[in-house]
Design a protein around this motif. Structure first.
Motif, PDB file in Angstrom:
ATOM      1  N   ILE B  42       0.747  -1.086  -0.129  1.00  0.00           N
ATOM      2  CA  ILE B  42      -0.055   0.023   0.024  1.00  0.00           C
ATOM      3  C   ILE B  42       0.786   1.158  -0.084  1.00  0.00           C
ATOM      4  CG2 ILE B  42      -0.346   0.289   2.497  1.00  0.00           C
ATOM      5  CD1 ILE B  42      -3.288   0.420   1.742  1.00  0.00           C
ATOM      6  N   THR B  43       0.286   2.254  -0.604  1.00  0.00           N
ATOM      7  CA  THR B  43       1.293   3.506  -0.661  1.00  0.00           C
ATOM      8  C   THR B  43       1.437   3.942   0.688  1.00  0.00           C
ATOM      9  OG1 THR B  43       0.950   5.909  -1.338  1.00  0.00           O
ATOM     10  CG2 THR B  43      -0.958   4.649  -1.543  1.00  0.00           C
ATOM     11  N   PRO B  44       2.614   4.614   0.725  1.00  0.00           N
ATOM     12  CA  PRO B  44       2.943   5.338   2.440  1.00  0.00           C
ATOM     13  C   PRO B  44       2.100   6.400   2.444  1.00  0.00           C
ATOM     14  CG  PRO B  44       4.793   5.498   0.647  1.00  0.00           C
ATOM     15  CD  PRO B  44       3.851   4.601  -0.038  1.00  0.00           C
ATOM     16  N   ASN B  45       1.303   7.013   1.296  1.00  0.00           N
ATOM     17  CA  ASN B  45       0.646   8.126   1.620  1.00  0.00           C
ATOM     18  C   ASN B  45      -0.733   7.778   2.069  1.00  0.00           C
ATOM     19  OD1 ASN B  45       2.762   9.627   0.816  1.00  0.00           O
ATOM     20  ND2 ASN B  45       1.710   9.651  -1.592  1.00  0.00           N
ATOM     21  N   PHE B  46      -1.179   6.598   2.122  1.00  0.00           N
ATOM     22  CA  PHE B  46      -2.457   6.040   2.829  1.00  0.00           C
ATOM     23  C   PHE B  46      -2.726   6.603   3.979  1.00  0.00           C
ATOM     24  CE2 PHE B  46      -5.235   2.857   4.917  1.00  0.00           C
ATOM     25  CZ  PHE B  46      -6.294   3.038   4.051  1.00  0.00           C
ATOM     26  N   ARG B  47      -4.071   6.946   4.106  1.00  0.00           N
ATOM     27  CA  ARG B  47      -4.244   7.675   5.536  1.00  0.00           C
ATOM     28  C   ARG B  47      -5.162   6.604   6.084  1.00  0.00           C
ATOM     29  NH1 ARG B  47      -5.977  13.500   3.366  1.00  0.00           N
ATOM     30  NH2 ARG B  47      -7.983  13.014   3.986  1.00  0.00           N
ATOM     31  N   GLY B  48      -4.272   5.975   7.223  1.00  0.00           N
ATOM     32  CA  GLY B  48      -5.055   4.991   8.012  1.00  0.00           C
ATOM     33  C   GLY B  48      -5.679   5.685   9.258  1.00  0.00           C
ATOM     34  N   HIS B  49      -5.685   5.253  10.349  1.00  0.00           N
ATOM     35  CA  HIS B  49      -5.940   5.894  11.735  1.00  0.00           C
ATOM     36  C   HIS B  49      -4.767   6.627  12.182  1.00  0.00           C
ATOM     37  CE1 HIS B  49      -3.870   3.287  14.500  1.00  0.00           C
ATOM     38  NE2 HIS B  49      -4.490   2.179  13.675  1.00  0.00           N
ATOM     39  N   ILE B  50      -5.072   7.616  12.992  1.00  0.00           N
ATOM     40  CA  ILE B  50      -4.004   8.523  13.407  1.00  0.00           C
ATOM     41  C   ILE B  50      -2.976   7.739  14.431  1.00  0.00           C
ATOM     42  CG2 ILE B  50      -4.738  10.874  12.781  1.00  0.00           C
ATOM     43  CD1 ILE B  50      -5.623  10.829  15.726  1.00  0.00           C
ATOM     44  N   ASP B  51      -1.768   8.241  14.700  1.00  0.00           N
ATOM     45  CA  ASP B  51      -0.966   7.787  15.370  1.00  0.00           C
ATOM     46  C   ASP B  51       0.135   8.908  15.922  1.00  0.00           C
ATOM     47  OD1 ASP B  51      -0.953   5.076  16.284  1.00  0.00           O
ATOM     48  OD2 ASP B  51       0.098   4.272  14.667  1.00  0.00           O
ATOM     49  N   LEU B  52       0.593   8.741  17.192  1.00  0.00           N
ATOM     50  CA  LEU B  52       1.351   9.937  17.706  1.00  0.00           C
ATOM     51  C   LEU B  52       2.981   9.274  16.781  1.00  0.00           C
ATOM     52  CD1 LEU B  52       0.690   9.923  21.201  1.00  0.00           C
ATOM     53  CD2 LEU B  52       0.659  11.887  19.773  1.00  0.00           C
ATOM     54  N   THR B  60      10.406   9.748  22.578  1.00  0.00           N
ATOM     55  CA  THR B  60       9.198   9.731  23.096  1.00  0.00           C
ATOM     56  C   THR B  60       8.251  10.707  21.879  1.00  0.00           C
ATOM     57  OG1 THR B  60       7.675  10.364  24.934  1.00  0.00           O
ATOM     58  CG2 THR B  60       9.589  11.804  24.360  1.00  0.00           C
ATOM     59  N   PHE B  61       7.032  11.007  22.494  1.00  0.00           N
ATOM     60  CA  PHE B  61       6.237  11.804  21.713  1.00  0.00           C
ATOM     61  C   PHE B  61       6.512  13.282  21.598  1.00  0.00           C
ATOM     62  CE2 PHE B  61       4.262  10.858  25.951  1.00  0.00           C
ATOM     63  CZ  PHE B  61       4.168  12.049  26.384  1.00  0.00           C
ATOM     64  N   ARG B  62       5.953  13.893  20.593  1.00  0.00           N
ATOM     65  CA  ARG B  62       6.342  15.197  20.549  1.00  0.00           C
ATOM     66  C   ARG B  62       5.178  16.195  21.036  1.00  0.00           C
ATOM     67  NH1 ARG B  62       7.535  15.712  14.436  1.00  0.00           N
ATOM     68  NH2 ARG B  62       9.208  14.344  14.295  1.00  0.00           N
ATOM     69  N   CYS B  63       3.928  15.359  21.324  1.00  0.00           N
ATOM     70  CA  CYS B  63       2.712  16.066  21.736  1.00  0.00           C
ATOM     71  C   CYS B  63       2.764  16.943  22.930  1.00  0.00           C
ATOM     72  CB  CYS B  63       1.667  15.066  21.641  1.00  0.00           C
ATOM     73  SG  CYS B  63       0.289  15.779  22.714  1.00  0.00           S
ATOM     74  N   ILE B  64       2.418  18.026  23.178  1.00  0.00           N
ATOM     75  CA  ILE B  64       2.594  18.998  24.263  1.00  0.00           C
ATOM     76  C   ILE B  64       1.166  19.213  24.750  1.00  0.00           C
ATOM     77  CG2 ILE B  64       4.463  20.436  23.360  1.00  0.00           C
ATOM     78  CD1 ILE B  64       2.498  22.463  22.414  1.00  0.00           C
ATOM     79  N   ALA B  65       0.191  18.007  24.292  1.00  0.00           N
ATOM     80  CA  ALA B  65      -1.097  18.309  25.182  1.00  0.00           C
ATOM     81  C   ALA B  65      -2.013  19.468  25.113  1.00  0.00           C
ATOM     82  CB  ALA B  65      -0.905  17.981  26.413  1.00  0.00           C
ATOM     83  N   CYS B  66      -1.622  20.471  23.941  1.00  0.00           N
ATOM     84  CA  CYS B  66      -2.331  21.446  23.678  1.00  0.00           C
ATOM     85  C   CYS B  66      -3.787  21.284  23.480  1.00  0.00           C
ATOM     86  CB  CYS B  66      -1.685  22.173  22.523  1.00  0.00           C
ATOM     87  SG  CYS B  66      -2.148  21.647  21.058  1.00  0.00           S
ATOM     88  N   GLY B  67      -4.370  20.425  22.913  1.00  0.00           N
ATOM     89  CA  GLY B  67      -5.901  19.922  22.901  1.00  0.00           C
ATOM     90  C   GLY B  67      -6.300  20.559  21.463  1.00  0.00           C
ATOM     91  N   THR B 108      -7.971  16.625   9.662  1.00  0.00           N
ATOM     92  CA  THR B 108      -7.787  17.840  10.219  1.00  0.00           C
ATOM     93  C   THR B 108      -6.696  17.809  11.399  1.00  0.00           C
ATOM     94  OG1 THR B 108     -10.063  17.961   9.588  1.00  0.00           O
ATOM     95  CG2 THR B 108      -9.101  19.785  11.348  1.00  0.00           C
ATOM     96  N   CYS B 109      -6.776  16.787  12.142  1.00  0.00           N
ATOM     97  CA  CYS B 109      -6.149  16.874  13.400  1.00  0.00           C
ATOM     98  C   CYS B 109      -4.561  16.722  13.106  1.00  0.00           C
ATOM     99  CB  CYS B 109      -6.369  15.597  14.264  1.00  0.00           C
ATOM    100  SG  CYS B 109      -6.472  14.125  13.601  1.00  0.00           S
ATOM    101  N   VAL B 110      -4.262  15.982  11.929  1.00  0.00           N
ATOM    102  CA  VAL B 110      -2.671  16.006  11.741  1.00  0.00           C
ATOM    103  C   VAL B 110      -2.257  17.439  11.272  1.00  0.00           C
ATOM    104  CG1 VAL B 110      -1.097  14.855   9.991  1.00  0.00           C
ATOM    105  CG2 VAL B 110      -2.950  13.637  11.027  1.00  0.00           C
ATOM    106  N   GLU B 111      -3.159  18.267  10.366  1.00  0.00           N
ATOM    107  CA  GLU B 111      -2.613  19.377   9.829  1.00  0.00           C
ATOM    108  C   GLU B 111      -2.700  20.457  10.902  1.00  0.00           C
ATOM    109  OE1 GLU B 111      -5.378  20.418   6.711  1.00  0.00           O
ATOM    110  OE2 GLU B 111      -4.191  19.023   5.187  1.00  0.00           O
ATOM    111  N   ILE B 112      -3.505  20.457  11.862  1.00  0.00           N
ATOM    112  CA  ILE B 112      -3.543  21.383  12.712  1.00  0.00           C
ATOM    113  C   ILE B 112      -2.442  21.477  13.975  1.00  0.00           C
ATOM    114  CG2 ILE B 112      -5.338  20.659  14.537  1.00  0.00           C
ATOM    115  CD1 ILE B 112      -6.998  23.452  13.374  1.00  0.00           C
ATOM    116  N   GLN B 116       3.528  18.858  14.832  1.00  0.00           N
ATOM    117  CA  GLN B 116       3.687  17.777  13.816  1.00  0.00           C
ATOM    118  C   GLN B 116       3.783  16.410  14.903  1.00  0.00           C
ATOM    119  OE1 GLN B 116       5.859  20.639  12.720  1.00  0.00           O
ATOM    120  NE2 GLN B 116       3.940  21.112  11.752  1.00  0.00           N
ATOM    121  N   ALA B 117       2.966  16.466  15.788  1.00  0.00           N
ATOM    122  CA  ALA B 117       3.261  15.194  16.645  1.00  0.00           C
ATOM    123  C   ALA B 117       2.188  13.902  16.171  1.00  0.00           C
ATOM    124  CB  ALA B 117       2.805  15.434  18.182  1.00  0.00           C
TER     125      ALA B 117
END
Ligand code: SF4
Ligand code: SF4
Lengths: 370, 147
Positions: B42-52, B60-67, B108-112, B116-117
């Motif tokens: 499958i193409t690497p550009n395929f959009r499955g569910h999101i992951d951190l 570790t993760f990059r997320c800063i829990a900004c919501g 939307t979540c990935v873009e916003i 870039q977490a």
């Protein structure tokens, strides 16, 4: 259900659907029959109503994007296109030229995929199993091409306000060119397998004739209208995006029967390929997305945008009230009007002909119910 | 009478032509694969569910829990919680769940995300017997990947 008023023994009601393979979805047609003859076919809608319009009115306009692809899942990109263009028109957002080209290319590829699916499904309705396998083989190539840029295979959410989600690359251009070449070679197969097939011709010729007058009366659009000889295509008559820059024809039929509608769609595929080819040749460089404010304010007042989807005129109507949530969103979908002529069209015909007519109208039920 | 026979001939020939097409296809290489025994890439550009995203430097993760992702998701399927950790000024992510039954894969979540977490996974072989099987604990999925 109505009470039977029939005196004669061979008059009866027949429920076609809501789980019938040739209604392509959850559509119920209540048929009043006299033996093999249909006296009065009445479509019953609403089995798959998901209140898409209401959803559009209850969230900021960005949040409605994924919904647009879930109405007509067979040809989702024009639905994306109509909605982003509507908001862009309303909020005065500029779109880079390259993004418009990409939108046209992907939309047209999606249209070809939709027509290929229809071709297979229609023949399946008529009892021919083989053509759908050929159609799916070709369609699969388009899905792979689109999957690589959009990330999904069917319910795309690819366009964004002010552009597209991802730029196309050389791989996309190459694969698209290869596909165009491939499909042109395959026309011969479809012609031998379907168009010239005597059984198909007998099942489609002079069946379900929609006169130009009747087509206008019911608001039929798209290939169904063009099959009746009226050259009306939003891409030509009310040009949007960069369509005026391309040279393409609007194929029309003569009699308005099932065979004409079939021919119009087959010829339309070639026209779509021509558009894609020209767009690839003249593809401008530059950005694919312009800067758009995070919160898009929809000024008070109404706004309308129509695009040519694979089944006909798709038009979005929006009323804004100054917030980012639309006050009213109305979607005019083509299949709804296309279906509405069924009671008149199916009066006094044989049941197998009704199946042929419904197949030739290219109905997508989730789009009708929304 | 003559017409009848010529129709018969033309019609019969059209059927034979069709059969020739299928006969040719019979001799061509197969285009389908024997799923699930075989799978196509499958193409690497395929959009499955999101992951951190797993940050290779910090491991570790990059997320800063900004919501931001939680608030902007049109389907309201993300749930995030951050907690205070001693020695750190900002909140640290303590819970990240995704209700994949509701996700429309809009992106939307990935873009916003400001850091870039988030990324799309490439998983498409998804089938289960219960709804709950699709309530993913994204944070746990990431922790499993940390070495
Ligand atoms: S892809 Fe869209 S629907 Fe899915 S979690 Fe992200 S924002 Fe929500
Ligand atoms: S937007 Fe990004 S950084 Fe913010 S909570 Fe979501 S994943 Fe974490």
């Amino acid at each position: 259900m109505r009470e039977s008023q029939f005196q004669e023994p061979n008059r009866f009601f027949l429920n076609m659907g809501p789980q019938h393979p040739s209604t392509h979805g959850v559509l119920l047609v209540v048929l009043e029959m006299d033996g093999e003859y249909v006296l009065d076919p009445q479509p019953v809608l609403g089995f798959i109503h998901r209140m898409h319009e209401k959803m559009g009115e209850s969230r900021p306009c960005q949040g409605f994007m994924p919904n647009t692809a879930r109405m007509d899942y067979v040809c989702a990109l024009p639905y994306n296109h109509g909605y982003v263009s509507l908001i862009e028109r309303k909020a005065g957002i500029e779109v880079p030229k390259r993004a418009e080209y990409i939108r046209v290319i992907t939309s047209e590829l999606n249209r070809v995929a939709s027509h290929l699916l229809w071709l297979g499904a229609y023949l399946l309705d008529l009892g021919a199993f083989t053509p759908i396998l050929y159609g799916f083989d070709d369609r699969e190539h388009i899905l792979d091409i689109l999957e690589d840029v959009t990330g999904s295979r069917l319910t795309y959410c690819y366009y964004r306000f002010g552009g597209v989600y991802r730029d196309i690359d050389d791989k996309f251009v190459e694969a698209t060119r290869a596909f165009i070449k491939r499909l042109r070679k395959r026309y011969d197969i479809y012609e031998k397998l379907v168009t010239k097939n005597i059984i198909f011709i007998k099942r489609a010729e002079n069946i379900g004739i929609i006169s130009p007058d009747m087509a206008i009366r019911y608001g039929i659009t798209g290939p169904n209208l063009r099959g009746s000889g009226i050259a009306y295509d939003i891409r030509k008559n009310e040009p949007y995006s960069v369509y005026p820059e391309f040279d393409f024809e609007v194929p029309v039929g003569e009699r308005g029967d099932c065979l004409d509608r079939y021919m119009v769609r087959v010829r339309e595929m070639e026209q779509s390929l021509r558009i894609v080819e020209q767009a690839l040749d003249t593809l401008p460089d530059g950005p694919v997305r312009s800067k758009v404010p995070k919160k898009i304010k929809l000024a008070p007042g109404d706004c309308n945008f129509a695009v040519e989807a694979a089944r006909g005129e798709l038009s979005y109507y929006l009323v804004g009230d100054g917030t980012s949530v639309p006050y009213r969103l109305k979607i005019r979908v083509p299949s709804y009007s296309n279906l509405s002529c069924l009671p008149e069209l199916g009066e006094g015909i044989l049941l197998p002909d009704l199946v042929s007519i419904m197949g030739s109208l290219d109905l997508v039920i989730p789009e009708i119910d929304r | 009478m003559k017409r009848y026979f010529s129709d018969l001939f033309v019609g019969g020939k059209s059927l034979v032509d069709g059969l020739v097409v299928t006969l040719k296809a019979l001799c061509q290489p197969m285009v389908t694969v024997q799923y699930p025994r075989e799978e196509i890439d499958i193409t690497p550009n395929f959009r499955g569910h999101i992951d951190l995203v797993l940050d290779p430097e910090k491991n570790t993760f990059r997320c800063i829990a900004c919501g931001m992702c939680e608030r902007s998701c049109p389907s309201e399927c993300i749930q995030i919680k951050g907690k205070k950790v001693e020695g750190k000024k900002k909140k640290t992510l303590s819970l990240f769940t995704l209700d994949f039954t509701k996700c429309s894969l809009c992106g939307t979540c990935v873009e916003i995300c400001p850091t870039q977490a988030l990324e799309f996974s490439n998983e498409y072989n998804l089938a289960a017997f219960s709804r709950e099987a699709f309530h993913y604990d994204i944070l746990k999925r990431l922790e499993e990947r940390i070495i």
